[in-house]
Design a protein around this motif. Structure first.
Motif, mmCIF file in Angstrom:
data_model
loop_
_atom_site.group_PDB
_atom_site.id
_atom_site.type_symbol
_atom_site.label_atom_id
_atom_site.label_comp_id
_atom_site.label_asym_id
_atom_site.label_seq_id
_atom_site.Cartn_x
_atom_site.Cartn_y
_atom_site.Cartn_z
ATOM 1 N N VAL A 11 9.656 24.886 26.482
ATOM 2 C CA VAL A 11 8.380 24.170 26.445
ATOM 3 C C VAL A 11 7.350 24.966 25.651
ATOM 4 C CG1 VAL A 11 6.448 23.354 27.868
ATOM 5 C CG2 VAL A 11 8.796 22.808 28.510
ATOM 6 N N GLY A 12 7.361 26.271 25.800
ATOM 7 C CA GLY A 12 6.461 27.108 25.004
ATOM 8 C C GLY A 12 6.730 26.975 23.521
ATOM 9 N N ALA B 290 15.103 22.980 36.754
ATOM 10 C CA ALA B 290 13.739 22.777 36.270
ATOM 11 C C ALA B 290 13.742 21.673 35.225
ATOM 12 C CB ALA B 290 13.187 24.051 35.656
ATOM 13 N N GLY C 121 11.231 20.178 31.945
ATOM 14 C CA GLY C 121 10.096 20.453 31.080
ATOM 15 C C GLY C 121 9.722 19.191 30.335
ATOM 16 N N PRO D 109 9.426 23.528 38.117
ATOM 17 C CA PRO D 109 10.596 24.207 38.679
ATOM 18 C C PRO D 109 11.044 23.528 39.971
ATOM 19 C CG PRO D 109 8.639 25.584 38.914
ATOM 20 C CD PRO D 109 8.226 24.317 38.245
ATOM 21 N N VAL E 32 14.978 27.664 35.079
ATOM 22 C CA VAL E 32 13.524 27.772 34.999
ATOM 23 C C VAL E 32 13.081 28.571 33.780
ATOM 24 C CG1 VAL E 32 11.442 28.587 36.174
ATOM 25 C CG2 VAL E 32 13.252 27.484 37.492
ATOM 26 N N ALA E 33 13.680 29.731 33.557
ATOM 27 C CA ALA E 33 13.276 30.574 32.427
ATOM 28 C C ALA E 33 13.541 29.892 31.090
ATOM 29 C CB ALA E 33 14.001 31.911 32.486
ATOM 30 N N GLN F 249 10.952 27.100 30.577
ATOM 31 C CA GLN F 249 9.644 27.661 30.232
ATOM 32 C C GLN F 249 9.611 28.110 28.773
ATOM 33 O OE1 GLN F 249 9.212 30.632 33.299
ATOM 34 N NE2 GLN F 249 7.957 29.273 34.554
ATOM 35 N N ALA F 250 10.675 28.777 28.331
ATOM 36 C CA ALA F 250 10.747 29.214 26.931
ATOM 37 C C ALA F 250 10.781 28.022 25.990
ATOM 38 C CB ALA F 250 11.972 30.100 26.725
ATOM 39 N N SER G 119 1.852 19.318 28.095
ATOM 40 C CA SER G 119 3.148 19.967 28.308
ATOM 41 C C SER G 119 3.160 20.504 29.735
ATOM 42 C CB SER G 119 3.385 21.091 27.296
ATOM 43 O OG SER G 119 2.441 22.123 27.465
ATOM 44 N N ASN G 120 4.346 20.526 30.337
ATOM 45 C CA ASN G 120 4.439 20.955 31.724
ATOM 46 C C ASN G 120 5.862 21.375 32.046
ATOM 47 O OD1 ASN G 120 3.567 21.472 34.318
ATOM 48 N ND2 ASN G 120 3.765 19.364 35.018
ATOM 49 N N VAL G 121 5.989 22.343 32.950
ATOM 50 C CA VAL G 121 7.282 22.761 33.490
ATOM 51 C C VAL G 121 7.226 22.552 34.995
ATOM 52 C CG1 VAL G 121 8.846 24.701 33.859
ATOM 53 C CG2 VAL G 121 7.650 24.470 31.680
#
Length: 88
Positions: A56-57, A3, A5, A77, A49-50, A53-54, A73-75
């Motif tokens: 970028v958050g 992934a 980010g 996968p 991926v996880a 996501q964490a 902002s974007n992820v």
């Protein structure tokens, strides 16, 4: 690459703050740091991926400490390999 980010900010300092938060929040690796123009800076990280996501958050939540502006902002996968060639 599992992934990618992306975080885009207006200004270098908010981008560095976001990158610091991203790397501290999850096991991600910086792959690119681009100055787009007009003060826009994009930070690109990769990882599973996880984790992305964490990260970028956390990066999106942290930019406000510097008074900067989060533009996007974007992820993504499992990005297509042609996309990876274009970004790097």
């Amino acid at each position: 690459m599992q992934a990618i980010g992306l975080i885009e900010t207006r200004g270098l300092t908010p981008a560095l703050e976001a990158l610091d938060a991203m790397c501290k929040a999850a096991n991600v690796k910086l792959v690119s740091f681009k100055r787009v123009g007009s003060g826009l800076v994009t930070v690109i990280v990769e990882g599973d991926v996880a984790a992305v996501q964490a990260a970028v958050g956390a990066g999106a939540a942290s930019y406000g400490r510097t008074g900067g502006e989060l533009v996007a902002s974007n992820v993504i996968p499992r990005p297509h390999h042609d996309l990876a060639k274009m970004l790097f």
